[in-house]
Design an enzyme around this catalytic site. Structure first.
Site, PDB file in Angstrom:
ATOM      1  N   CYS A 100     -43.248   1.718  34.926  1.00  0.00           N
ATOM      2  CA  CYS A 100     -42.281   2.126  33.903  1.00  0.00           C
ATOM      3  C   CYS A 100     -40.858   1.821  34.360  1.00  0.00           C
ATOM      4  CB  CYS A 100     -42.428   3.625  33.626  1.00  0.00           C
ATOM      5  SG  CYS A 100     -41.188   4.271  32.474  1.00  0.00           S
ATOM      6  N   LYS A 124     -29.229 -18.206 -16.973  1.00  0.00           N
ATOM      7  CA  LYS A 124     -29.497 -17.609 -18.276  1.00  0.00           C
ATOM      8  C   LYS A 124     -29.211 -18.617 -19.386  1.00  0.00           C
ATOM      9  CE  LYS A 124     -27.891 -13.046 -16.709  1.00  0.00           C
ATOM     10  NZ  LYS A 124     -26.837 -12.017 -16.846  1.00  0.00           N
ATOM     11  N   ASP A 177       0.839  -1.208   0.000  1.00  0.00           N
ATOM     12  CA  ASP A 177       0.000   0.000   0.000  1.00  0.00           C
ATOM     13  C   ASP A 177       0.868   1.249   0.000  1.00  0.00           C
ATOM     14  OD1 ASP A 177      -2.170  -1.655   0.067  1.00  0.00           O
ATOM     15  OD2 ASP A 177      -2.674  -1.285   2.177  1.00  0.00           O
ATOM     16  N   GLN A 178       1.995   1.219   0.728  1.00  0.00           N
ATOM     17  CA  GLN A 178       2.870   2.385   0.784  1.00  0.00           C
ATOM     18  C   GLN A 178       3.462   2.697  -0.585  1.00  0.00           C
ATOM     19  OE1 GLN A 178       6.164   1.971   3.496  1.00  0.00           O
ATOM     20  NE2 GLN A 178       6.675   4.144   3.449  1.00  0.00           N
ATOM     21  N   GLU A 179       3.872   1.660  -1.303  1.00  0.00           N
ATOM     22  CA  GLU A 179       4.434   1.874  -2.641  1.00  0.00           C
ATOM     23  C   GLU A 179       3.365   2.425  -3.591  1.00  0.00           C
ATOM     24  OE1 GLU A 179       7.869  -1.546  -3.076  1.00  0.00           O
ATOM     25  OE2 GLU A 179       5.770  -2.181  -2.942  1.00  0.00           O
ATOM     26  N   TYR A 180       2.137   1.914  -3.458  1.00  0.00           N
ATOM     27  CA  TYR A 180       1.026   2.424  -4.282  1.00  0.00           C
ATOM     28  C   TYR A 180       0.774   3.898  -3.976  1.00  0.00           C
ATOM     29  CZ  TYR A 180      -3.696   2.893  -6.194  1.00  0.00           C
ATOM     30  OH  TYR A 180      -4.808   3.320  -6.895  1.00  0.00           O
ATOM     31  N   LYS A 210     -26.199 -14.291  -7.682  1.00  0.00           N
ATOM     32  CA  LYS A 210     -27.036 -13.081  -7.733  1.00  0.00           C
ATOM     33  C   LYS A 210     -26.570 -12.129  -6.629  1.00  0.00           C
ATOM     34  CE  LYS A 210     -31.846 -11.544  -8.024  1.00  0.00           C
ATOM     35  NZ  LYS A 210     -31.776 -10.505  -6.976  1.00  0.00           N
ATOM     36  N   ASP A 264     -26.238  -9.165  -4.157  1.00  0.00           N
ATOM     37  CA  ASP A 264     -27.258  -8.344  -3.497  1.00  0.00           C
ATOM     38  C   ASP A 264     -26.741  -6.907  -3.401  1.00  0.00           C
ATOM     39  OD1 ASP A 264     -29.613  -7.729  -2.288  1.00  0.00           O
ATOM     40  OD2 ASP A 264     -29.104  -8.558  -0.331  1.00  0.00           O
ATOM     41  N   SER A 284     -36.276  -6.459 -14.992  1.00  0.00           N
ATOM     42  CA  SER A 284     -36.089  -7.338 -13.837  1.00  0.00           C
ATOM     43  C   SER A 284     -36.283  -8.786 -14.289  1.00  0.00           C
ATOM     44  CB  SER A 284     -37.086  -6.990 -12.736  1.00  0.00           C
ATOM     45  OG  SER A 284     -38.411  -7.058 -13.229  1.00  0.00           O
ATOM     46  N   LEU A 285     -35.891  -9.726 -13.435  1.00  0.00           N
ATOM     47  CA  LEU A 285     -36.014 -11.146 -13.762  1.00  0.00           C
ATOM     48  C   LEU A 285     -37.195 -11.756 -13.033  1.00  0.00           C
ATOM     49  CD1 LEU A 285     -32.273 -12.298 -13.516  1.00  0.00           C
ATOM     50  CD2 LEU A 285     -33.528 -11.554 -15.547  1.00  0.00           C
ATOM     51  N   LYS A 336     -34.373 -17.591  -5.938  1.00  0.00           N
ATOM     52  CA  LYS A 336     -34.235 -16.878  -4.667  1.00  0.00           C
ATOM     53  C   LYS A 336     -34.022 -17.886  -3.533  1.00  0.00           C
ATOM     54  CE  LYS A 336     -34.514 -13.042  -4.580  1.00  0.00           C
ATOM     55  NZ  LYS A 336     -35.490 -11.945  -4.598  1.00  0.00           N
ATOM     56  N   CYS A 384     -39.050   5.565  34.776  1.00  0.00           N
ATOM     57  CA  CYS A 384     -39.443   6.585  35.767  1.00  0.00           C
ATOM     58  C   CYS A 384     -40.238   6.026  36.935  1.00  0.00           C
ATOM     59  CB  CYS A 384     -40.231   7.704  35.089  1.00  0.00           C
ATOM     60  SG  CYS A 384     -41.898   7.212  34.570  1.00  0.00           S
ATOM     61  N   ARG A 397     -30.306   1.635 -12.367  1.00  0.00           N
ATOM     62  CA  ARG A 397     -31.353   0.961 -13.135  1.00  0.00           C
ATOM     63  C   ARG A 397     -32.633   1.792 -13.166  1.00  0.00           C
ATOM     64  NH1 ARG A 397     -35.777  -1.920 -12.021  1.00  0.00           N
ATOM     65  NH2 ARG A 397     -36.436  -3.481 -13.528  1.00  0.00           N
ATOM     66  N   TYR A 444     -21.937  -8.110 -15.207  1.00  0.00           N
ATOM     67  CA  TYR A 444     -22.534  -9.406 -15.566  1.00  0.00           C
ATOM     68  C   TYR A 444     -23.135  -9.479 -16.964  1.00  0.00           C
ATOM     69  CZ  TYR A 444     -26.737  -6.966 -13.804  1.00  0.00           C
ATOM     70  OH  TYR A 444     -27.738  -6.058 -13.575  1.00  0.00           O
ATOM     71  N   GLU A 495     -24.893 -17.982 -12.424  1.00  0.00           N
ATOM     72  CA  GLU A 495     -24.077 -16.967 -11.766  1.00  0.00           C
ATOM     73  C   GLU A 495     -24.670 -16.631 -10.407  1.00  0.00           C
ATOM     74  OE1 GLU A 495     -23.157 -13.670 -14.794  1.00  0.00           O
ATOM     75  OE2 GLU A 495     -24.814 -14.785 -15.697  1.00  0.00           O
ATOM     76  N   CYS A 517     -41.417  11.563  31.872  1.00  0.00           N
ATOM     77  CA  CYS A 517     -40.603  10.340  31.851  1.00  0.00           C
ATOM     78  C   CYS A 517     -39.348  10.584  31.008  1.00  0.00           C
ATOM     79  CB  CYS A 517     -41.416   9.188  31.252  1.00  0.00           C
ATOM     80  SG  CYS A 517     -40.452   7.675  31.013  1.00  0.00           S
ATOM     81  N   CYS A 546     -46.583   4.289  29.468  1.00  0.00           N
ATOM     82  CA  CYS A 546     -46.256   5.177  30.580  1.00  0.00           C
ATOM     83  C   CYS A 546     -46.836   6.536  30.204  1.00  0.00           C
ATOM     84  CB  CYS A 546     -44.736   5.281  30.760  1.00  0.00           C
ATOM     85  SG  CYS A 546     -44.243   6.561  31.937  1.00  0.00           S
TER      86      CYS A 546
END
Length: 672
Positions: free
Chosen positions: A405, A287, A34-37, A116, A118, A83-84, A311, A408, A137, A223, A114, A428, A423
């Site tokens: 309560c 598909k 990460d330092q070199e990047y 799905k 979320d 949508s599917l 699903k 109180c 979308r 996808y 594939e 309160c 209450c």
């Protein structure tokens, strides 16, 4: 450094950085630290600062997020993002296979399976290999331009490996590790937690400030190809391989099968394995592989006939009910919550579940110590769905709701034959604290930075005692700076947000006061009818009940509230602090020329471009009135996704129906 040398070095640095981006974010095999990047990025940024005319849209430095946007422009998809249709069991998948084979006859059929993801569906546009536009979308036909936010996602290439012009589609998502980190940070700031990674990703990409999206560590899987110029592919699997070669991140967990039984076996394998993934999936997508067969199969009005989404069933787990605690809400309602032995469920550890009220406990026959079945409703909200009495050992004990309560000590009562215990002590501390939390919430005064923990901290320290005290916090800036996790910047941001909330329209303030039975919609009706707070406070029960949608109980609640000396004192202090007390929307008598003036509107289904509250506010601004049911008196139904019985009833009655795209056009036309 002279210009020619700088230009060559900038080009070299960009190529190196994009290569390392691809290795790290797409191929998961980094070659440098990460330092070199960071050193490469710093050198590039310094050179671009010296030669600002050399900055290009595809430079890695442009991923950090630009200036905040005033709003999102609309984007019309050339090819709809449909949508599917869904499958919920093996027979649904076999039925899908039969329908496919009935259409294509004796041809060999291959299926691509594939995961799905979320997340949030997005569309990415490239011209000559450069990323030029990205959109949500939306309703499938019209989305929102979120290019600036998508640029911040490092797995999205700003320049492809070849100069092709194409549109691709994919899913933007938040990895579980990033989601947990985000919620930890929000909890530390006292802000409301996100419910799940999907909501977090969607919320991040719909931020008007791209820097917020840049901080959220979002990722993507691409996808499909929506449009492609200059090359051709014959199948979906071939298209996915092309996408990988162009530098896109494509999910590696995909397989091609030539029969549905192998598809079903593959799907079942992922039902349990999904919890081991570093991101959330909610099913599998199947598909037809051949593009020629896809074209032959065609589409229904809502979905392609060549694809289906399986699903996963809601995940359930068995755990032990270790106890039940009760809490007091802003209206005094006492709510029980189940305390569970921690159990892993749908990728998270569940320790609590809502029980709603005492009747639920009685109906389920719950005893402390019972083994219970827990599931996440919609994979989000934990709930107890069953008790397992056969596992009882005799050591289980019944639970009784308290008589006083827990905050109180006042005696709890039931009002008007309600199920809930309440209450009724107006002083309160729990009710006051929860009332302040409600007052600052998004639907009410929308004061960012005042989450539950911050409010509790201020309340418990005795700095605030009512909602009015919030508007005098600027006088205690030094006290705020001395509190835990209250740095100078966060205090200044908090005070600025409080100051900005003074300009809110009356209905937000009225709803924020937390008057029993007065919801956001009733608050808007009252604000529009009376115009200012003083008129509402003077109104009698008789005057109030003459207003549509204000019934006798709500009218009595309003009058009783404003009769309380402490309520009047709070409102006077709010006035003195400069909080707006008038309605800023269009009142009925002045809105006759608006496009929806005098019309009764019903909203149904899910709108992808705005919340239900935002839609109702927009309708009100255009002079319309929103109701909850369809009748012959309804003038218009606005139907989003998954519109159900209300849409059917509107069609039977001949009521006009408008989709989300038409509604957005109406709003845009009125804003010009």
């Amino acid at each position: 450094m002279d210009r020619l040398t700088a230009e060559a070095r900038i080009r070299e640095l960009r190529e190196q950085i994009e290569r390392h981006n691809r290795l790290y974010y797409v191929e998961d095999r980094p070659e440098i630290t990460d330092q070199e990047y960071d050193m490469l990025m710093r050198e590039l940024q310094d050179l671009e600062d010296l030669f600002p005319d050399m900055v290009t849209p595809d430079s890695p430095t442009q991923r950090i997020g630009g200036e905040p946007l005033p709003f999102f422009e609309k984007v019309v998809h050339k090819t709809p993002m449909l949508s599917l249709s869904n499958a919920f069991d093996d027979e649904d998948l076999r039925d899908f296979d039969r329908r496919v084979r009935q259409t294509v006859g004796s041809q060999t059929v291959h299926y691509v399976c594939e995961l799905k993801i979320d997340g949030l569906a997005v569309s990415l546009h490239y011209e000559n290999g450069l990323f030029v536009k990205g959109a949500t979308r939306g309703d499938g036909t019209t989305g929102e331009d979120i290019t600036q936010n998508l640029r911040t996602i490092r797995s999205i290439p700003l320049r492809l490996t070849r100069p092709l012009t194409l549109e691709v589609r994919g899913e933007a998502y938040m990895p579980r590790s990033a989601f947990e980190k985000l919620n930890r940070e929000r909890e530390e700031r006292g802000e409301a937690l996100f419910a799940n990674p999907r909501n977090s990703a969607a919320g991040s990409l719909r931020q008007l400030d791209p820097k917020i999206a840049a901080s959220r560590q979002l990722d993507t899987f691409i996808y499909s190809i929506g449009e492609l110029q200059g090359e051709s592919v014959e199948s979906h699997s071939e298209g996915l391989n092309l996408l990988e070669s162009l530098g896109f991140k494509v999910n590696p967990e995909r397989r091609v099968f030539d029969n549905i039984e192998d598809v079903i076996e593959f799907v079942h394998g992922w039902t349990d394995k999904r919890r081991n993934l570093p991101y959330d999936i909610d099913g599998m997508v199947i598909k037809v592989d051949s593009y020629a067969q896809q074209q032959e199969l065609g589409f229904t009005a809502k979905s392609p006939r060549w694809a289906i989404a399986y699903k996963f069933p809601a995940e359930e787990a068995v755990t032990i009910l270790e106890g039940i605690e009760v809490s007091v809400g802003r209206t005094g309602t006492v709510t029980p919550t189940a305390l569970l032995k921690p159990v892993s469920l749908a990728g998270t550890t569940v320790k609590r579940a809502s029980l709603h009220n005492e009747d639920i406990i009685r109906e389920k026959g719950l005893l402390i110590g019972d083994h219970v079945v827990v599931k996440k409703a919609g994979d989000i909200i934990p709930e107890i769905v069953a008790v397992l009495p056969e596992r009882r050992t005799g050591g289980e004990v019944p639970f009784s709701m308290p008589t006083h309560c827990p905050e109180c000590g006042s005696e709890l009562v039931r009002l008007d034959d309600e199920v809930a215990l309440r209450c009724i002590n107006p002083m309160c501390p729990a009710q006051i604290r929860e009332g302040i939390i409600h007052f600052v919430s998004r639907q009410a005064m929308n004061i960012e930075g005042l989450g539950e923990k911050v409010v509790a901290q201020l309340f418990n320290a005795g700095i605030i005692h009512s909602v009015a005290d919030l508007y005098y916090l600027h006088q205690q800036r030094d006290v705020l700076l001395g509190m835990e996790r209250m740095g100078e910047k966060s205090v200044d941001n908090l005070l600025a947000a409080i100051e900005a909330s003074k300009e809110n329209s009356l209905e937000r303030l009225l709803f924020g006061l937390g008057i029993r039975l007065v919801g956001a919609k009733a608050a808007r009706v009252l604000a529009e009818h009376f115009g200012d707070m003083d008129a509402i406070m003077r109104a009698s029960e008789e005057e109030l009940t003459q207003i549509n949608e204000i019934g006798p109980k709500m009218a009595a609640s309003l009058v009783n509230y404003f009769r309380q000396p402490q309520a009047e004192a709070v409102i006077e202090r709010l006035k003195a602090a400069g909080v707006n007390m008038t309605y800023k929307g269009v009142r009925a008598e002045s809105g006759a020329d608006l496009p929806l003036a005098g019309k009764t509107i019903v909203l149904t289904g899910t709108l992808s471009s705005m919340t239900r509250q935002e839609a109702e506010e927009a309708i009100t601004r255009l002079g319309g009135k929103v109701t909850g049911s369809v009748s012959k008196k309804t003038d218009l139904v606005i139907a989003g996704e998954k519109a159900g019985s209300k849409l059917e009833k509107a069609e039977k009655l001949g009521v006009a129906v408008m989709d989300e795209a038409g509604f957005l056009q109406l709003l845009e036309g009125n804003n010009k």
